[in-house]
Enzyme design. Structure first.
Site, PDB file in Angstrom:
ATOM      1  N   HIS A  19       3.110  72.432   8.225  1.00  0.00           N
ATOM      2  CA  HIS A  19       3.830  73.225   9.007  1.00  0.00           C
ATOM      3  C   HIS A  19       3.926  73.057  10.278  1.00  0.00           C
ATOM      4  O   HIS A  19       4.834  73.645  11.125  1.00  0.00           O
ATOM      5  CB  HIS A  19       3.312  74.812   8.536  1.00  0.00           C
ATOM      6  CG  HIS A  19       4.528  75.799   8.696  1.00  0.00           C
ATOM      7  ND1 HIS A  19       5.428  75.829   8.398  1.00  0.00           N
ATOM      8  CD2 HIS A  19       3.998  77.322   8.691  1.00  0.00           C
ATOM      9  CE1 HIS A  19       6.499  76.811   8.246  1.00  0.00           C
ATOM     10  NE2 HIS A  19       5.579  77.823   8.350  1.00  0.00           N
ATOM     11  N   ASN A  66       5.856  82.994  12.498  1.00  0.00           N
ATOM     12  CA  ASN A  66       6.795  84.193  12.290  1.00  0.00           C
ATOM     13  C   ASN A  66       7.166  84.847  13.628  1.00  0.00           C
ATOM     14  O   ASN A  66       8.156  85.578  13.193  1.00  0.00           O
ATOM     15  CB  ASN A  66       6.190  85.184  11.174  1.00  0.00           C
ATOM     16  CG  ASN A  66       5.887  84.238   9.841  1.00  0.00           C
ATOM     17  OD1 ASN A  66       6.212  83.337   9.720  1.00  0.00           O
ATOM     18  ND2 ASN A  66       5.423  85.106   9.021  1.00  0.00           N
ATOM     19  N   ASP A  91       9.258  71.665  10.445  1.00  0.00           N
ATOM     20  CA  ASP A  91       9.217  71.178   8.897  1.00  0.00           C
ATOM     21  C   ASP A  91      10.347  71.568   8.341  1.00  0.00           C
ATOM     22  O   ASP A  91      10.753  72.609   8.354  1.00  0.00           O
ATOM     23  CB  ASP A  91       7.888  71.636   8.515  1.00  0.00           C
ATOM     24  CG  ASP A  91       7.673  73.128   8.322  1.00  0.00           C
ATOM     25  OD1 ASP A  91       8.100  73.638   9.517  1.00  0.00           O
ATOM     26  OD2 ASP A  91       7.389  73.683   7.186  1.00  0.00           O
ATOM     27  N   ASN A 112      10.491  80.852   8.432  1.00  0.00           N
ATOM     28  CA  ASN A 112      10.350  82.021   9.011  1.00  0.00           C
ATOM     29  C   ASN A 112      10.425  82.012  10.894  1.00  0.00           C
ATOM     30  O   ASN A 112      10.929  82.766  11.529  1.00  0.00           O
ATOM     31  CB  ASN A 112       9.035  82.725   8.902  1.00  0.00           C
ATOM     32  CG  ASN A 112       9.179  83.291   7.516  1.00  0.00           C
ATOM     33  OD1 ASN A 112      10.267  83.776   6.916  1.00  0.00           O
ATOM     34  ND2 ASN A 112       7.974  83.301   6.762  1.00  0.00           N
TER      35      ASN A 112
END
Length: 190
Positions: A19, A66, A91, A112
């Site tokens: 991520h 997020n 990613d 997100n």
């Protein structure tokens, strides 16, 4: 002036996770192009430099993925950078490991960080540098996959990051198609 944002999560425990490939990409660009030191601003870490003759501010939001928009939007507003001059390196599950695609606008596709940037800008019209990490095969395994560390068999990661840094001047000068071609050439097997 351009704002290049690496999306990821702060903290040593997240540093090698799939991520965080966006953080790794902007780190590689900063090293290759001699950017100034990273410093804390806009709820993130920023470094300034020049790529392809263009002024670029690199940003790594420290708000967690997020809430990325809470760092990106203030940085863009301060520098008077429109969403059209913001590039998010992130990613991408729907690309094979090591593949790169660039596009402007579009949906968040469940990402997100992108979703929060769209919320903060009130617009999806920023650029995305989609860095393929591959899909684990089933949606129930996605969370563990993206938050899992790269492994020793992921030898494509340093090669991809070097290629992105090498080809970055093509992004800075508005040639995303040439950037994708250059990265593909630099990362294809010998």
């Amino acid at each position: 002036m351009l704002l290049w944002v690496g999306l990821g999560n702060p903290g040593r425990e997240h540093a090698r996770q799939r991520h965080n490939i966006g953080f790794l990409a902007v780190d590689a660009i900063a090293r290759r192009h001699g950017f100034g030191p990273w410093r804390s601003r806009f709820k993130g870490e920023v470094a300034d430099g020049t790529v392809g003759g263009q002024r670029v501010t690199l940003l790594k939001p420290q708000t967690y993925m997020n809430d990325s928009g809470n760092s990106v939007q203030p940085a863009a507003a301060f520098h008077k950078i429109s969403p059209a001059d913001v590039w998010a390196f992130h990613d991408e599950l729907d690309l094979a490991p090591g593949k790169v695609r660039v596009k402007k606008g579009g949906g968040a596709a469940g990402h997100n960080g992108l979703r929060d940037m769209q919320r903060a800008f009130g617009s999806p019209d920023f650029w995305r540098v989609r860095l393929g990490i591959g899909h684990p095969g089933h949606k129930d395994r996605v969370h563990g996959h993206v938050l899992g560390d790269f492994s020793k068999v992921d030898t494509w990661v340093p090669e991809l990051l070097d290629a992105v840094a090498d080809a970055a001047p093509l992004l800075a000068t508005g040639k995303p198609e040439d950037f994708m071609t250059r990265v593909a050439l630099l990362t294809q097997p010998a």
